[in-house]
Enzyme design. Sequence first.
Site, PDB file in Angstrom:
ATOM      1  CB  THR A   1     -14.136   0.354   0.477  1.00  0.00           C
ATOM      2  OG1 THR A   1     -14.786   1.077  -0.571  1.00  0.00           O
ATOM      3  CG2 THR A   1     -14.498  -1.110   0.368  1.00  0.00           C
TER       4      THR A   1
ATOM      5  CG  ASP B   1      -2.186   0.821   1.008  1.00  0.00           C
ATOM      6  OD1 ASP B   1      -2.079   2.023   0.698  1.00  0.00           O
ATOM      7  OD2 ASP B   1      -3.281   0.252   1.138  1.00  0.00           O
TER       8      ASP B   1
ATOM      9  CE  LYS C   1     -11.962   0.022 -10.146  1.00  0.00           C
ATOM     10  NZ  LYS C   1     -10.884  -0.772  -9.497  1.00  0.00           N
TER      11      LYS C   1
ATOM     12  CG  ASN D   1      -8.208  -4.111  -3.471  1.00  0.00           C
ATOM     13  OD1 ASN D   1      -9.401  -4.173  -3.744  1.00  0.00           O
ATOM     14  ND2 ASN D   1      -7.737  -3.351  -2.488  1.00  0.00           N
TER      15      ASN D   1
ATOM     16  CE1 TYR E   1     -13.419   3.321  -9.139  1.00  0.00           C
ATOM     17  CE2 TYR E   1     -15.674   2.695  -9.701  1.00  0.00           C
ATOM     18  CZ  TYR E   1     -14.513   2.495  -8.960  1.00  0.00           C
ATOM     19  OH  TYR E   1     -14.446   1.452  -8.071  1.00  0.00           O
TER      20      TYR E   1
END
Length: 257
Positions: free
Chosen positions: A191, A37, A160, A90, A156
């Site tokens: 999230t 991360d 994706k 991810n 976005y």
Amino acid sequence: MNGLAGKTAVVTGAGSGIGRASAERFAEEGANVVVADIDEEGGRETVDAIEDAGGDATFVDIDVSDVESVEHMVDVAVDTYGGLDFAHNNAGILTGFAGVTDIDEDQWEQLIDINLKGVWACMKAELSVMEEQGGGAIVNTASESGLVGMGGLSSYSASKHGVVGLTKSVALEYASRGIRVNAIAPGPTKTNIQANSPDTDADPRSLPFDTSAMTDVPMDRVAEPEEMAGATVFLCSDDASYITGHTLPVDGGQAAD
């Protein structure tokens, strides 16, 4: 689940949300985990949680849009644990709702660099190691926005949709080489991904989840990150040994509506 114990997984964006849940689930199933991360504090908290539960984890600071940073992540996995068996790519951002004409070039490029280029860069580094050792499994995080169009989320959604297409193409390239490549398409999940935008100073782990912009979910609830982790680890396990090239909606029925 079958086939995870003693193996090694890398998880990007593992400092919070789906990534943290995924890293913890891999560890629960007996895998060693490289927690990757850009958020060092969050990543080290994930490592601490895994180690406190008796698992083995290593943190690596990563910017998925930087190819050298991604290569370093894979090197850490190999140097620390001797190989790489699973990957959950991810890491991603959501820079907020905006009409297509209101998105500036820098915002567009930043989102594509992290959400799409980042997945490509990760797979490029992971696949070379997996192929050399004779197999592996990769799961990419797409989105319900990668399966349908969503007004106000054109950049976005484009990123994706790209992840979905990239997943299919790479799966076909590597199907005969013992490497499976799939994706999950999360629906509304707790999230706070919008708070992960580089334009936001807030700590995503400290904010309440906002469902105001979410569409109706047939199951009438928002998902927990652990539900995405379960789908991810299943797709990496031997229980999914004949599944490749698919994007699994984990969305409470939205894709069926």
